[in-house]
Design a protein around this motif. Sequence first.
Motif, PDB file in Angstrom:
ATOM      1  N   ARG A 128       5.913   0.956   9.343  1.00 28.59           N
ATOM      2  CA  ARG A 128       4.943   0.903  10.089  1.00 28.59           C
ATOM      3  C   ARG A 128       4.400  -0.398   9.864  1.00 28.59           C
ATOM      4  O   ARG A 128       3.556  -0.965  10.716  1.00 28.59           O
ATOM      5  N   ALA A 129       4.245  -0.934   8.946  1.00 27.81           N
ATOM      6  CA  ALA A 129       3.663  -2.300   8.462  1.00 27.81           C
ATOM      7  C   ALA A 129       4.434  -3.508   9.207  1.00 27.81           C
ATOM      8  O   ALA A 129       3.750  -4.257   9.714  1.00 27.81           O
ATOM      9  N   LEU A 145      -2.264  -5.289   3.713  1.00 31.00           N
ATOM     10  CA  LEU A 145      -0.857  -4.626   3.125  1.00 31.00           C
ATOM     11  C   LEU A 145      -0.909  -4.608   1.940  1.00 31.00           C
ATOM     12  O   LEU A 145      -0.170  -3.555   1.194  1.00 31.00           O
ATOM     13  N   LEU A 146      -1.492  -5.014   0.758  1.00 27.35           N
ATOM     14  CA  LEU A 146      -1.354  -5.070  -0.346  1.00 27.35           C
ATOM     15  C   LEU A 146      -2.011  -3.888  -1.018  1.00 27.35           C
ATOM     16  O   LEU A 146      -2.615  -3.228  -0.323  1.00 27.35           O
ATOM     17  N   ASP A 147      -1.345  -3.450  -1.929  1.00 31.64           N
ATOM     18  CA  ASP A 147      -1.761  -2.011  -2.871  1.00 31.64           C
ATOM     19  C   ASP A 147      -3.279  -2.347  -3.176  1.00 31.64           C
ATOM     20  O   ASP A 147      -3.507  -3.507  -3.624  1.00 31.64           O
ATOM     21  N   ARG A 148      -4.023  -1.538  -3.030  1.00 29.19           N
ATOM     22  CA  ARG A 148      -5.471  -1.511  -3.431  1.00 29.19           C
ATOM     23  C   ARG A 148      -5.469  -2.154  -4.867  1.00 29.19           C
ATOM     24  O   ARG A 148      -6.787  -3.048  -4.947  1.00 29.19           O
ATOM     25  N   ASP A 149      -4.914  -2.065  -6.066  1.00 29.07           N
ATOM     26  CA  ASP A 149      -4.971  -2.556  -7.260  1.00 29.07           C
ATOM     27  C   ASP A 149      -4.750  -3.963  -7.305  1.00 29.07           C
ATOM     28  O   ASP A 149      -5.306  -4.834  -8.002  1.00 29.07           O
ATOM     29  N   ARG A 157       0.765  -1.182  -0.115  1.00 28.11           N
ATOM     30  CA  ARG A 157      -0.040   0.082  -0.001  1.00 28.11           C
ATOM     31  C   ARG A 157       0.718   1.288  -0.130  1.00 28.11           C
ATOM     32  O   ARG A 157       2.031   1.246   0.537  1.00 28.11           O
ATOM     33  N   GLU A 158       0.398   2.424  -0.813  1.00 26.08           N
ATOM     34  CA  GLU A 158       1.081   3.552  -1.062  1.00 26.08           C
ATOM     35  C   GLU A 158       1.234   4.374   0.229  1.00 26.08           C
ATOM     36  O   GLU A 158       2.184   4.980   0.745  1.00 26.08           O
TER      37      GLU A 158
END
Length: 200
Positions: A159-160, A194-198, A152-153
Motif C-alpha cells: 500500500r505504501a 511512512l516512518l513508524d511513529r517512534d 508504520r505498523e
Amino acid sequence: MGQAKPRGPYAGTPARKAEIVRAARESFAENGYAKASLRDIADRAGITHTGLVHHFRNKDELLAEVLAERDSEEWQQGLAQVDSLDQLAPYLGELIRHHQKAPELMRLWIELAAAASRPDHPAHTYFVERYERGRAQFAEGLHDEAAHGKLREDLSPERAAILFHAVLNGLQLQWVLDPDLDIIGPVNDFVRMLLDRDDR
C-alpha cells in the motif's frame, strides 16, 4: 585486409538507436513534443529521415523510448543512492529538482501517461508494466524497513508503494500547472509519514 564494415540501415543498430533517442530527448526538451519533427531529430542524430524511420516509425515510439530510458537511468541512480527510508527524501528532492530543469519532458510524461490509459494506445502496455514493476520494486525495498520496525505498523509495503507513486506523480502534475508551488516539502512530509511513529 580488415573486415568490411556493415552497411545498410541496421549497421551499428544499438549505437544508432541510442544516438536517435539522445537527439529526440534534446528536440523534445527544446521544442516540445508537438513542434519537434522527425527531420530535426534525424539532423541532430546525423542521419537521414529515411534512416530514422527504419528504427522508429513515429514520434510516439520515440517519446516512449525517451521516457523509458529516463526511467531506467533514474531507477539505477535510485538503487545506487538509496538503501533506506532515511535516504529516500533527499534523493527524491534531488530527482524532482532535476525534473524541474526540463519541465517540457515532465509535461510530456504526464500527457503520455494520461493518454496511455486507453487500452488501444501504443504506450498502454508500457505504462501498465512500468507501474506494476515500480510498485513491486518499491514494496520489495520497504519489506526490509518493515522487518526492522521502521515502517508504520498500519501500512503495508504494498500500500505504501501505491501511495508513493500517487503522491510523486500528483505533485509533479501540480507543479507543471503551478511552477511556483513547493513540492519538495510535501514529498519530505510524505516520507516522514511512512516512518513508524517512534521514528518521526
